[in-house]
Design a protein around this motif. Structure first.
Motif, PDB file in Angstrom:
ATOM      1  N   LEU A   1      39.243  47.020  53.432  1.00 33.49           N
ATOM      2  CA  LEU A   1      40.378  46.960  52.506  1.00 33.49           C
ATOM      3  C   LEU A   1      40.562  45.546  51.976  1.00 33.49           C
ATOM      4  O   LEU A   1      40.729  45.339  50.761  1.00 33.49           O
ATOM      5  CB  LEU A   1      41.641  47.426  53.227  1.00 33.49           C
ATOM      6  CG  LEU A   1      42.959  47.295  52.447  1.00 33.49           C
ATOM      7  CD1 LEU A   1      42.944  48.190  51.219  1.00 33.49           C
ATOM      8  CD2 LEU A   1      44.148  47.632  53.344  1.00 33.49           C
ATOM      9  N   ILE A   2      40.522  44.550  52.873  1.00 36.04           N
ATOM     10  CA  ILE A   2      40.772  43.169  52.456  1.00 36.04           C
ATOM     11  C   ILE A   2      39.664  42.650  51.557  1.00 36.04           C
ATOM     12  O   ILE A   2      39.910  42.166  50.442  1.00 36.04           O
ATOM     13  CB  ILE A   2      40.935  42.257  53.693  1.00 36.04           C
ATOM     14  CG1 ILE A   2      42.197  42.617  54.468  1.00 36.04           C
ATOM     15  CG2 ILE A   2      40.987  40.779  53.265  1.00 36.04           C
ATOM     16  CD1 ILE A   2      42.307  41.921  55.811  1.00 36.04           C
ATOM     17  N   TYR A   3      38.414  42.769  52.002  1.00 35.78           N
ATOM     18  CA  TYR A   3      37.340  42.049  51.317  1.00 35.78           C
ATOM     19  C   TYR A   3      36.741  42.832  50.146  1.00 35.78           C
ATOM     20  O   TYR A   3      36.338  42.217  49.147  1.00 35.78           O
ATOM     21  CB  TYR A   3      36.281  41.614  52.331  1.00 35.78           C
ATOM     22  CG  TYR A   3      36.832  40.495  53.200  1.00 35.78           C
ATOM     23  CD1 TYR A   3      36.872  39.191  52.728  1.00 35.78           C
ATOM     24  CD2 TYR A   3      37.384  40.755  54.448  1.00 35.78           C
ATOM     25  CE1 TYR A   3      37.420  38.169  53.489  1.00 35.78           C
ATOM     26  CE2 TYR A   3      37.941  39.746  55.217  1.00 35.78           C
ATOM     27  CZ  TYR A   3      37.957  38.460  54.734  1.00 35.78           C
ATOM     28  OH  TYR A   3      38.506  37.446  55.484  1.00 35.78           O
ATOM     29  N   LEU A   4      36.710  44.169  50.204  1.00 39.79           N
ATOM     30  CA  LEU A   4      36.329  44.921  49.013  1.00 39.79           C
ATOM     31  C   LEU A   4      37.420  44.812  47.954  1.00 39.79           C
ATOM     32  O   LEU A   4      37.133  44.687  46.757  1.00 39.79           O
ATOM     33  CB  LEU A   4      36.076  46.382  49.367  1.00 39.79           C
ATOM     34  CG  LEU A   4      34.787  46.683  50.152  1.00 39.79           C
ATOM     35  CD1 LEU A   4      34.696  48.172  50.472  1.00 39.79           C
ATOM     36  CD2 LEU A   4      33.560  46.225  49.362  1.00 39.79           C
ATOM     37  N   GLY A   5      38.677  44.837  48.403  1.00 39.27           N
ATOM     38  CA  GLY A   5      39.779  44.645  47.459  1.00 39.27           C
ATOM     39  C   GLY A   5      39.717  43.289  46.786  1.00 39.27           C
ATOM     40  O   GLY A   5      39.945  43.164  45.576  1.00 39.27           O
ATOM     41  N   LEU A   6      39.371  42.261  47.559  1.00 39.80           N
ATOM     42  CA  LEU A   6      39.280  40.918  46.997  1.00 39.80           C
ATOM     43  C   LEU A   6      38.125  40.810  46.008  1.00 39.80           C
ATOM     44  O   LEU A   6      38.264  40.193  44.935  1.00 39.80           O
ATOM     45  CB  LEU A   6      39.115  39.898  48.125  1.00 39.80           C
ATOM     46  CG  LEU A   6      39.061  38.420  47.739  1.00 39.80           C
ATOM     47  CD1 LEU A   6      40.222  38.031  46.830  1.00 39.80           C
ATOM     48  CD2 LEU A   6      39.056  37.547  48.986  1.00 39.80           C
ATOM     49  N   LEU A   7      36.988  41.411  46.324  1.00 37.01           N
ATOM     50  CA  LEU A   7      35.848  41.387  45.398  1.00 37.01           C
ATOM     51  C   LEU A   7      36.199  42.091  44.086  1.00 37.01           C
ATOM     52  O   LEU A   7      35.863  41.601  43.000  1.00 37.01           O
ATOM     53  CB  LEU A   7      34.635  42.050  46.047  1.00 37.01           C
ATOM     54  CG  LEU A   7      33.925  41.233  47.141  1.00 37.01           C
ATOM     55  CD1 LEU A   7      32.906  42.096  47.867  1.00 37.01           C
ATOM     56  CD2 LEU A   7      33.250  40.009  46.540  1.00 37.01           C
ATOM     57  N   CYS A   8      36.885  43.223  44.166  1.00 38.61           N
ATOM     58  CA  CYS A   8      37.302  43.935  42.952  1.00 38.61           C
ATOM     59  C   CYS A   8      38.306  43.111  42.143  1.00 38.61           C
ATOM     60  O   CYS A   8      38.252  43.069  40.901  1.00 38.61           O
ATOM     61  CB  CYS A   8      37.911  45.289  43.316  1.00 38.61           C
ATOM     62  SG  CYS A   8      36.728  46.479  43.990  1.00 38.61           S
ATOM     63  N   ALA A   9      39.227  42.433  42.825  1.00 35.49           N
ATOM     64  CA  ALA A   9      40.222  41.603  42.130  1.00 35.49           C
ATOM     65  C   ALA A   9      39.545  40.439  41.412  1.00 35.49           C
ATOM     66  O   ALA A   9      39.903  40.100  40.271  1.00 35.49           O
ATOM     67  CB  ALA A   9      41.251  41.081  43.126  1.00 35.49           C
ATOM     68  N   LEU A  10      38.565  39.811  42.065  1.00 32.12           N
ATOM     69  CA  LEU A  10      37.845  38.704  41.435  1.00 32.12           C
ATOM     70  C   LEU A  10      37.062  39.196  40.222  1.00 32.12           C
ATOM     71  O   LEU A  10      36.982  38.496  39.198  1.00 32.12           O
ATOM     72  CB  LEU A  10      36.907  38.043  42.446  1.00 32.12           C
ATOM     73  CG  LEU A  10      37.582  37.292  43.603  1.00 32.12           C
ATOM     74  CD1 LEU A  10      36.539  36.729  44.556  1.00 32.12           C
ATOM     75  CD2 LEU A  10      38.477  36.178  43.088  1.00 32.12           C
ATOM     76  N   ALA A  11      36.463  40.385  40.326  1.00 25.97           N
ATOM     77  CA  ALA A  11      35.759  40.949  39.172  1.00 25.97           C
ATOM     78  C   ALA A  11      36.733  41.170  38.022  1.00 25.97           C
ATOM     79  O   ALA A  11      36.409  40.900  36.851  1.00 25.97           O
ATOM     80  CB  ALA A  11      35.081  42.259  39.568  1.00 25.97           C
TER      81      ALA A  11
END
Length: 414
Positions: free
Chosen positions: A302-312
């Motif tokens: 949740l944390i790190y896939l969410g962060l990757l999507c937010a950065l994209a």
């Protein structure tokens, strides 16, 4: 098989209640003040550069000096707290960043400005491991993660308050934000001295060490970070802190410039930064609650896939509304994820090395904080644009996500 002594167990069990909530509330106030001071350089930078006739390189040194001071501050603050107590080291730290925030406003040349920022950073860095140790030990084992998350949400709240100052255009006089950031901590000092209780767990451990029956040969506290099965958690905490804080400070340092470069106005940029801090506030609370309820794979994904999507989203969004949403998501998962790490670290260390362990992880995280803006600057120099900057952080975030999964999995097995 060793058994814990009753005095080592009772304080953590009985500490919930009025004393615990008082500790968390006072630490929350200090965290808000830290958030204001963390955001102050970004608000003051334009006026400061004009006042001292600094170019971008010199301004970069001034901004980096505060981050550099966080590293020795975190190490020394944690080390001292495990020897003389959390309360008075925290009070000294708050006094340090309050005094030198005011000194920043009175700097007369570049060297004095650099010195003031370095010592302000040292005070901020020393305060954080003590805030974490005090809250985690006051709340006890069961509520430790939630207590630290509640305290740490004060940091994005303070930063959001500072961002509102920028949006309102109150920052015409660059010294004002440093006077506010210095005077408020000094006004809080009497409250901490009178009302903040010392950690009951720390006091119990100190009484044990003074008891003849409990005396043992002295062992370096830092050895406790790598002995008795602590080596792997310590190294993985360092890895997760490094790459997560790298992204957090990359966003804080470069996102405004990237947004302006993408054609957004300064007012729109201010609102995106405000959305990022509100997302950080929500994420710190939400993820702090979920960290003890979700499985290890679910919380780390949740944390790190969410962060990757937010950065994209930040790299690809073109409309203002979608950029606001991406900024909110980036704050939610970046700073919220860092809040989870702050709540996770105390769980792996005994009382006598807890502040040192947290302080070492915070210090390594500050190395990531310093490298993040440098990585972003290098990618921009290569002409990759905003999307390239965000993409450059992906490998580190995958490594951090795997480290967090392992740490949560180990805690679930204990």
């Amino acid at each position: 098989m060793k058994t814990a002594s009753p005095s080592a167990l009772v304080p953590e069990r009985d500490s919930a209640g009025h004393s615990a909530w008082l500790t968390i509330s006072l630490c929350f106030i200090v965290a808000v003040l830290e958030g204001i001071d963390f955001q102050a350089p970004g608000i003051a930078a334009p006026g400061m550069a004009q006042a001292f006739a600094m170019d971008k390189l010199q301004m970069g040194w001034v901004l980096s000096a505060g981050i550099l001071g966080l590293l020795p501050g975190a190490l020394c603050g944690g080390w001292l707290a495990d020897r003389i107590g959390r309360k008075w080291v925290l009070i000294g730290s708050v006094a340090l960043f309050g005094i030198f925030s005011i000194a920043t406003a009175h700097a007369w040349d570049l060297p004095s400005l650099l010195g003031a920022r370095l010592l302000t950073g040292a005070g901020l860095g020393a305060a954080l491991p003590n805030l974490i140790a005090l809250c985690s030990e006051a709340a006890g084992e069961r509520l430790r993660g939630i207590a630290v998350s509640m305290m740490y949400c004060g940091v994005p709240l303070g930063a959001a308050m500072a961002a509102l100052v920028s949006i309102a255009g109150v920052s015409a006089d660059w010294t004002l934000v440093y006077y506010v950031g210095g005077l408020l901590p000094l006004l809080v000092l009497p409250l901490l001295a009178i009302w903040l209780p010392e950690s009951a767990v720390f006091l119990a451990r100190r009484r044990e060490r003074r008891s003849p029956a409990q005396q043992a040969p002295a062992v370096a506290v830092t050895q406790g970070l790598f002995k008795d099965g602590n080596a792997a958690p310590t190294l993985l905490l360092w890895l997760a802190y490094f790459f997560t804080l790298m992204v957090v400070y990359m966003l804080i340092s470069w996102l405004p410039s990237l947004l302006v470069g993408q054609g957004f106005s300064h007012t729109q940029t201010g609102w995106v930064m405000f959305a990022l801090q509100i997302g950080a506030l929500v994420g710190t609370l939400m993820l702090g609650v979920l960290m003890n309820r979700l499985r290890p794979l679910a919380i780390s994904a949740l944390i790190y896939l969410g962060l990757l999507c937010a950065l994209a989203g930040l790299g690809l969004a073109e409309a203002f509304a979608s950029m606001l949403l991406a900024g909110f998501a980036a704050g939610l998962f970046a700073t919220g994820g860092q809040g989870v790490l702050y709540a996770l670290a105390p769980l792996f260390y005994r009382t006598e090395v807890r502040a040192t362990g947290v302080g070492s992880a915070v210090a390594v995280g500050r190395l990531g904080a310093m490298s993040g803006p440098l990585v972003a600057g290098k990618m921009l120099a290569l002409g990759t644009g905003a999307a390239g900057v965000m993409l450059a952080s992906a490998p580190g975030l995958v490594a951090a996500g795997l480290a967090v999964y392992w740490l949560f999995h180990r805690r679930h097995q204990v």
